[in-house]
Design a protein around this motif. Structure first.
Motif, PDB file in Angstrom:
ATOM      1  N   VAL A 258     -32.548 -38.092  19.494  1.00 48.91           N
ATOM      2  CA  VAL A 258     -31.989 -38.301  18.151  1.00 48.91           C
ATOM      3  C   VAL A 258     -31.382 -36.970  17.712  1.00 48.91           C
ATOM      4  O   VAL A 258     -31.776 -35.923  18.212  1.00 48.91           O
ATOM      5  N   PRO A 259     -30.400 -36.987  16.790  1.00 42.66           N
ATOM      6  CA  PRO A 259     -29.737 -35.729  16.445  1.00 42.66           C
ATOM      7  C   PRO A 259     -30.664 -34.707  15.813  1.00 42.66           C
ATOM      8  O   PRO A 259     -30.630 -33.537  16.150  1.00 42.66           O
ATOM      9  N   GLU A 260     -31.476 -35.130  14.858  1.00 41.24           N
ATOM     10  CA  GLU A 260     -32.405 -34.203  14.214  1.00 41.24           C
ATOM     11  C   GLU A 260     -33.665 -34.964  13.870  1.00 41.24           C
ATOM     12  O   GLU A 260     -33.617 -35.905  13.098  1.00 41.24           O
ATOM     13  N   ILE A 261     -34.779 -34.536  14.443  1.00 41.77           N
ATOM     14  CA  ILE A 261     -36.040 -35.249  14.232  1.00 41.77           C
ATOM     15  C   ILE A 261     -36.365 -35.373  12.747  1.00 41.77           C
ATOM     16  O   ILE A 261     -36.705 -36.423  12.250  1.00 41.77           O
ATOM     17  N   ALA A 262     -36.211 -34.280  12.024  1.00 38.65           N
ATOM     18  CA  ALA A 262     -36.619 -34.279  10.620  1.00 38.65           C
ATOM     19  C   ALA A 262     -35.811 -35.276   9.799  1.00 38.65           C
ATOM     20  O   ALA A 262     -36.281 -35.794   8.802  1.00 38.65           O
ATOM     21  N   LEU A 263     -34.571 -35.540  10.232  1.00 37.02           N
ATOM     22  CA  LEU A 263     -33.728 -36.447   9.451  1.00 37.02           C
ATOM     23  C   LEU A 263     -33.827 -37.886   9.949  1.00 37.02           C
ATOM     24  O   LEU A 263     -33.143 -38.760   9.448  1.00 37.02           O
ATOM     25  N   ALA A 264     -34.649 -38.115  10.941  1.00 38.14           N
ATOM     26  CA  ALA A 264     -34.745 -39.476  11.459  1.00 38.14           C
ATOM     27  C   ALA A 264     -36.186 -39.981  11.434  1.00 38.14           C
ATOM     28  O   ALA A 264     -36.643 -40.585  12.389  1.00 38.14           O
ATOM     29  N   ALA A 269     -40.638 -43.028  13.623  1.00 37.44           N
ATOM     30  CA  ALA A 269     -41.878 -43.746  13.339  1.00 37.44           C
ATOM     31  C   ALA A 269     -41.846 -45.139  13.971  1.00 37.44           C
ATOM     32  O   ALA A 269     -42.839 -45.611  14.525  1.00 37.44           O
ATOM     33  N   ARG A 270     -40.687 -45.785  13.899  1.00 36.63           N
ATOM     34  CA  ARG A 270     -40.584 -47.143  14.429  1.00 36.63           C
ATOM     35  C   ARG A 270     -40.776 -47.135  15.952  1.00 36.63           C
ATOM     36  O   ARG A 270     -41.556 -47.910  16.496  1.00 36.63           O
ATOM     37  N   GLY A 551     -27.679 -36.758  -2.667  1.00 39.50           N
ATOM     38  CA  GLY A 551     -27.916 -35.848  -1.549  1.00 39.50           C
ATOM     39  C   GLY A 551     -26.708 -35.516  -0.718  1.00 39.50           C
ATOM     40  O   GLY A 551     -25.618 -36.054  -0.913  1.00 39.50           O
ATOM     41  N   THR A 552     -26.932 -34.584   0.203  1.00 39.42           N
ATOM     42  CA  THR A 552     -25.893 -34.158   1.145  1.00 39.42           C
ATOM     43  C   THR A 552     -25.996 -34.986   2.422  1.00 39.42           C
ATOM     44  O   THR A 552     -26.647 -36.014   2.422  1.00 39.42           O
ATOM     45  N   GLN A 553     -25.424 -34.482   3.506  1.00 41.41           N
ATOM     46  CA  GLN A 553     -25.415 -35.280   4.736  1.00 41.41           C
ATOM     47  C   GLN A 553     -26.813 -35.634   5.229  1.00 41.41           C
ATOM     48  O   GLN A 553     -26.957 -36.507   6.054  1.00 41.41           O
ATOM     49  N   MET A 554     -27.807 -34.967   4.660  1.00 41.56           N
ATOM     50  CA  MET A 554     -29.192 -35.318   4.972  1.00 41.56           C
ATOM     51  C   MET A 554     -29.494 -36.786   4.774  1.00 41.56           C
ATOM     52  O   MET A 554     -30.387 -37.331   5.410  1.00 41.56           O
ATOM     53  N   ILE A 555     -28.797 -37.415   3.824  1.00 40.11           N
ATOM     54  CA  ILE A 555     -29.117 -38.811   3.538  1.00 40.11           C
ATOM     55  C   ILE A 555     -28.006 -39.745   3.999  1.00 40.11           C
ATOM     56  O   ILE A 555     -27.941 -40.898   3.622  1.00 40.11           O
ATOM     57  N   ALA A 556     -27.116 -39.213   4.859  1.00 35.58           N
ATOM     58  CA  ALA A 556     -25.936 -40.007   5.205  1.00 35.58           C
ATOM     59  C   ALA A 556     -26.200 -41.050   6.272  1.00 35.58           C
ATOM     60  O   ALA A 556     -25.471 -42.015   6.387  1.00 35.58           O
ATOM     61  N   LYS A 557     -27.205 -40.833   7.107  1.00 36.22           N
ATOM     62  CA  LYS A 557     -27.294 -41.733   8.244  1.00 36.22           C
ATOM     63  C   LYS A 557     -28.714 -42.198   8.526  1.00 36.22           C
ATOM     64  O   LYS A 557     -29.677 -41.572   8.115  1.00 36.22           O
TER      65      LYS A 557
END
Ligand SMILES: Nc1ncnc2c1ncn2[C@@H]1O[C@H](COP(=O)(O)OP(=O)(O)OP(=O)(O)O)[C@@H](O)[C@H]1O
Ligand SMILES: [Zn+2]
Length: 741
Positions: A258-264, A269-270, A551-557
């Protein structure tokens, strides 16, 4: 004999004799070798019988650093390829691959375990209880246990000192041994209940078809790269999960990037809870792992105890003995590119690994990278599509608002167009949630004096400072410089001094002003500095404790919240007007991804995109969800200019404090490059980088467009070795550059 590469000397390859005491020696073992009267750490890359140096003059390898190989042959091969392709010193590649404690030969964490020696006669216990009461208590406790327990834990729980245990051992009533302990690498119960309770859903028709096709390919074996191109909310994760389950059933290992663990957190979790419930041992590989945890994870995988690794780009180096499936989620994400040496692309290295291991690599995205789509069209990659959302949910309806008109009409001249404002009010009344997106943190972004024209810039970088209202300071987002915000012009002292441009803090304030009753939370790099803030905000958002998320791109995807029915993109022009040939592609991806957060539940979603350039192609194509249309147009533009994916781009940056010197060196280099590189390489520059100065260093770049990226890279690397770089000038190359600032 063994060929080794000293870790400190980058590209040097040397041959040493293997003393019989160190036989057999495997490639990938870390060793110590004598080199110019010093002892150097090195990695064995190859065993060999030939050497052009007189054999009797060869030196012996002096010792071992690792107990055996830490780099299996496939990783060693990958490292060699990476060092060449990405023009990176071999040492940096080895460092990226092998965690420091493993590299340094440090052992695993060990723990002393204690257990009773059975059987114990009743009389013995009674006698002990009289002679040494504490020892008796401890023995009794140990007899109740079915297996050995960590000694420190037992003593702590019973509030005893180590001497009590020692006494028992001396009497021959208990024994101790040491065991290696694995540090738990991922512990958080994020929504675990919500995920496990539901169990696997029945696949939709499209998912079923995609899965069947991909499973055929996987079963067939051999290397194949496929793209799962599925619209947002089409259930791509479910398809990955099925493929993973099949692979695990056969006893193979799986890599899931995944691109960034913290953002996914949701995806992680799933995946984790689903696979763990089927008995898999899942390692989550993220940047917050301590060195020790990372080393443990490395060993767990290497020794085959962990069968799934979920992680960001560096997880691509996990030492799987039996890798059989590689998955790359959100493969278009720039975060897959490492922006420091070795500057590798996680997706591309993942494909290389799958190729080498002769297994399937599956890339997934709602908005694949142009490079990937190009490979699909060239039939190098296969493709399956998911065109619908699960449960027949509608794709969101997208409104493009022309901000020039909205402003000219005199209404909502601020941050929100009348349309967005009305819809926000409506959602709050209905108890539905809204996400507002703006990829710029802070409050205001430019300070301009109307009287004298003075602009407040960072004294160290060629960018403006951003006002942060939370503490009334202005900050540079590049170098971190900060200063109290002035109330008058620092140049002419005019009090008319005004801040313009908006960041997320201003959006947050504006929402609060418009909807005083709404619960508004902001998520950006500033607010997420607090540990676990990101996760707890997402949890509260899911529970409905937040009405509007800014939010910023943190919440984009990737976020999946069924009650979100409105998404507002405050300023679509921000990404569109970057100095980057991928600006249109990024804007298209951004609009589609952000829109994709809307309408994922039972109610249809809407999206409001605000822009000053409503007719810009990426905006229009995104509005119509016309992927092929966008692709055709963008590819033809790229082809016309022979930009990637039609050719590779190698970017070179020279930087240093002395501007003149940098330019002088750059010109000299360019002259030489013209002579050395063939006519098949197009050189552009030297030219200033889009941001000319960062942290007091001036930056000049050269671009090389080439179809033969490896050989061009090799020639450039050879040039660099011979080139005399003056003091105070740094040089770096970025192959297949993504970040172009
Ligand atoms: N067959 C199914 N039946 C019912 N629900 C499903 C099914 N497949 C997936 N879902 C649910 O649909 C939602 C969207 O799935 P998922 O997050 O995998 O989509 P996605 O394609 O990855 O979207 P995005 O690209 O936007 O992240 C999730 O809540 C998931 O649990
Ligand atoms: Zn700065």
């Amino acid at each position: 004999m063994a060929e080794v590469v000293p870790l400190s000397r980058g590209d040097l390859r040397l041959t040493y004799r293997i003393p019989s005491a160190l036989q057999p020696l495997l490639p990938g073992t870390l060793v110590i070798v004598p080199l110019q009267r010093r002892r150097e750490k090195a990695v064995v890359v190859k065993l060999t019988d030939v050497c052009d140096f007189p054999q009797n003059k060869l030196l012996n390898i002096s010792g071992l650093l690792s107990e055996g190989s830490v780099l299996p042959p496939d990783l060693l091969k990958l490292a060699t390829w990476m060092a060449g392709y990405y023009m990176a010193p071999f040492r940096t590649v080895v460092e990226a691959m092998v965690p420091a404690p493993v590299r340094e030969g440090k052992g695993q964490m060990r723990e002393t375990m204690i257990e009773a020696i059975r059987p114990v006669e009743k009389e013995t216990l009674e006698a002990l209880n009289k002679a040494a009461r504490r020892q008796g208590e401890l023995l009794q406790f140990l007899l109740q246990q079915t297996k050995a327990q960590p000694r420190s834990l037992v003593l702590k729980r019973m509030n005893m000192s180590a001497s009590v245990a020692e006494g028992l051992v001396e009497k021959g009533l208990a024994k101790c041994h040491s065991e290696s302990r694995v540090r738990e690498s991922y512990q958080d119960g994020l929504d675990a209940e919500a995920v496990t309770a539901s169990g696997p859903p029945a696949l939709t028709e499209e998912q079923e078809a995609a899965f069947t096709r991909l499973e055929e390919v996987r079963k067939e074996g051999g290397f194949a790269c496929w793209l799962l191109h599925g619209v947002t909310g089409s259930g791509k994760t479910e398809v990955y999960l099925r493929l993973m389950e099949k692979t695990l059933e056969e006893g193979g290992q799986v890599l899931f990037l995944v691109p960034e663990i913290a953002l996914a957190p949701q995806t992680v979790a799933r995946v984790r809870s689903r696979l763990v419930s089927t008995g898999a041992n899942v390692v989550v590989w993220h940047s917050n792992l301590s060195a020790g945890q990372r080393a443990d994870a490395f060993r767990e995988v290497a020794e085959g105890r962990a069968n799934v690794v979920v992680g960001a780009r560096s997880a691509v180096f996990a030492p799987f003995p039996d890798l059989r499936l590689v998955l790359v989620d959100e493969e278009h994400e720039p975060a897959y590119k490492q922006e420091e040496t070795p500057r590798y692309h996680g997706r591309d290295v993942a494909i290389m690994r799958a190729f080498d291991r002769k297994v399937m690599c599956l890339l997934g995205s709602a908005t694949p990278a142009l490079e990937t789509l190009y490979n699909v069209r060239a039939e190098k990659f296969g493709v399956v599509k998911l065109t619908k959302r699960v449960d027949d949910r509608q794709m969101p309806l997208l409104h493009v608002v022309d901000l020039r008109r909205a402003r000219a009409a005199g209404k909502g001249g601020g941050l929100f167009s009348p349309l967005l404002r009305d819809k926000m009010i409506d959602r709050l009344e209905k108890g539905e949630q809204t996400i507002l997106f703006l990829n710029r943190r802070g409050y205001s972004t430019t300070a301009l004096c109307p009287s004298c024209g003075h602009v407040v810039e960072c004294p160290h970088c060629s960018v403006g400072l951003t006002l942060h209202r939370t503490d009334n300071r202005m900050r540079c987002h590049l170098c971190g410089y900060e200063k109290e915000a002035p109330t008058y012009c620092p140049s002419c002292r005019s009090p008319d001094f005004k801040w313009k441009g908006s960041g997320t803090q201003k959006v947050e304030a504006a929402v609060q002003a418009l909807l005083p009753k709404a619960r508004v939370v902001r998520l950006d790099a500033d607010s997420a500095r607090k540990r676990n803030h990101f996760r707890s905000v997402l949890q509260n958002f899911r529970k409905g404790k937040i009405d509007v998320l800014v939010g910023t791109q943190m919440i984009a995807k990737g976020l999946d919240f069924p009650n979100v029915t409105l998404v507002g993109l405050i300023d679509a022009d921000l990404s569109l007007h970057q100095e980057d040939f991928r600006a249109a592609e990024r804007t298209f991806q951004l609009i589609v991804q952000v829109s994709g957060r809307s309408g994922r539940g039972d109610r249809a979603g809407e999206v409001v995109v605000q822009t000053l350039t409503p007719h810009a192609p990426p905006i229009q194509f995104a509005r119509r969800q016309d992927f092929d249309g966008f692709l055709d147009e963008e590819l033809s533009l790229r082809e016309e200019f022979r930009y990637p994916p039609y050719r590779h781009l190698i970017r070179q940056v020279l930087q240093g404090r002395n501007e003149e010197k940098i330019w002088f060196v750059a010109e000299k280099w360019a002259e030489e490059a013209e002579k050395t590189l063939g006519a098949d390489v197009e050189i552009r520059g030297p030219a200033p980088t889009p941001i000319e100065k960062v942290a007091d260093e001036y930056r000049v770049q050269l671009w090389y467009f080439t179809s033969a990226v490896s050989s061009t890279g090799q020639r450039l690397a050879r040039m660099a070795q011979k080139f005399e770089l003056p003091d105070g000038v740094k040089m770096m190359f970025d192959v297949d550059a993504v970040g172009l600032r």
